[in-house]
Design an enzyme around this catalytic site. Structure first.
Site, PDB file in Angstrom:
ATOM      1  N   SER A 135       0.866  -1.188   0.000  1.00 21.27           N
ATOM      2  CA  SER A 135       0.000   0.000   0.000  1.00 21.27           C
ATOM      3  C   SER A 135       0.894   1.226   0.000  1.00 21.27           C
ATOM      4  CB  SER A 135      -0.873   0.003   1.257  1.00 21.27           C
ATOM      5  OG  SER A 135      -1.516   1.246   1.419  1.00 21.27           O
ATOM      6  N   TYR A 148      -2.375  -0.569  10.474  1.00 19.70           N
ATOM      7  CA  TYR A 148      -2.406  -0.848   9.029  1.00 19.70           C
ATOM      8  C   TYR A 148      -1.088  -0.420   8.387  1.00 19.70           C
ATOM      9  CZ  TYR A 148      -3.990  -0.851   4.175  1.00 19.70           C
ATOM     10  OH  TYR A 148      -4.110  -1.098   2.825  1.00 19.70           O
TER      11      TYR A 148
END
Ligand SMILES: NC(=O)c1ccc[n+]([C@@H]2O[C@H](COP(=O)([O-])OP(=O)(O)OC[C@H]3O[C@@H](n4cnc5c(N)ncnc54)[C@H](OP(=O)(O)O)[C@@H]3O)[C@@H](O)[C@H]2O)c1
Length: 280
Positions: A135, A148
């Protein structure tokens, strides 16, 4: 014979788009996730080349069953797309250690377990591709995304180390770094932010961040652009170690790499509206 690819987290979003795209490109795709009913629906879209497999990446028995099933078809995997992921976000102070463990169980240990399960057969075959869906959060960590972002930073480090280790065995490792992509993950993140937006010392900040974040996913590109990057990483003779998707966001990463963190902090605060909370 068609090359076989295992895509984890294929029941929706980026994994689903990737499974369908790869099937249309002629790969034999093992589409894996926990929701087998959704995968069964998906197999109708794959020109007969999508094969659903029930898989929980946090469950060793489930991983063994999935690999046995693929090998029982007489197939050696050419590629593994480690896409399964969840997003546990919220103010650091409000998140429990269990939240952190849950995040790492899927995004990191699940990916590690899947990779361990397929590496021996790729090494013996002398070829293979591991594609890890990271990501932008693996390089730039927004506020309220600590578990995350940490899990995705870990994916970056792991992938560098692994790539250098398995290269001599004909196995290539790439990280795909999506920025905002229009999937259900946006709604899941909004729901989590909502939980922290009414009470607690960070509630005002969370509300401001949530309002900015709400615009991100719905206006973002469809998951098919990530699927195309995965296809490139699987088929290029010399795949990149990293693919930022969309490529137009590469400038963001350049800023991250070359500007002082203080400058990035201020730009980030201005973009998200969090600058009004800055203590002068
Ligand atoms: N959307 C974005 O903007 C964005 C941006 C950057 C990176 N990413 C990354 O891209 C990947 C896919 O995200 P997405 O947006 O497509 O999310 P999504 O729509 O929420 O899909 C997540 C997928 O992961 C699967 N999954 C979750 N836990 C699992 C488990 N324990 N075992 C097996 N499968 C599991 C889910 O299937 P089941 O529930 O059926 O198991 C689902 O198919 C993630 O790694 C995410 O971090 C997304």
């Amino acid at each position: 014979m068609h090359q076989s690819i295992l895509v984890t987290g294929a029941s929706r979003g980026i994994g689903e788009a990737t499974a369908v795209h790869l099937a249309h490109k002629g790969f034999r795709v093992y589409a894996a996730a926990r929701q087998i009913d959704k995968l069964n629906e998906l197999s109708a879209l794959g020109s007969g080349r999508i094969h659903p497999i029930a898989l929980d990446v946090t469950d060793p028995a489930s991983i063994d069953n999935a690999i046995e099933r693929i090998n029982a078809d007489g197939n050696t995997l050419y590629g593994l797309v480690n896409n399964a992921g969840t997003s546990i976000i919220g103010p650091f102070e409000d998140l429990s250690l269990d939240d952190w463990r849950d995040q790492f169980e899927v995004n990191l240990f699940g990916l590690v377990a899947m990779t361990r399960a397929v590496l021996p057969q790729m090494r013996e075959a002398g070829r293979g591709r591991i594609i890890n869906i990271g990501s932008i959060s693996g390089r730039i960590a927004a506020a309220f995304q600590s578990p995350y972002a940490a899990s995705k930073h870990a994916v970056e480090g792991l992938s560098d180390s692994l790539r250098r280790e398995v290269m001599p065995h004909g196995i290539k490792v790439s990280v795909i770094r999506p920025v905002f992509i229009n999937t259900d993950m946006g709604k899941q993140q909004q729901d989590r932010l909502e939980e922290y937006s009414s009470t607690g010392p960070y509630a005002d900040q969370v509300r401001t961040f949530k309002a900015w974040h709400a615009k991100g996913h719905p206006s973002a590109p469809s998951p098919s652009i990530v699927a195309e990057a995965v296809h490139n990483a699987l088929t290029a003779d010399r795949p990149y170690s990293r693919y930022t998707v969309p490529q137009s966001k590469l400038g963001l990463l350049a800023l991250r790499n070359f500007m002082p963190s203080g400058v990035i902090d201020r730009m980030y605060e201005r973009v998200t509206g969090l600058d009004r909370f800055r203590k002068r």
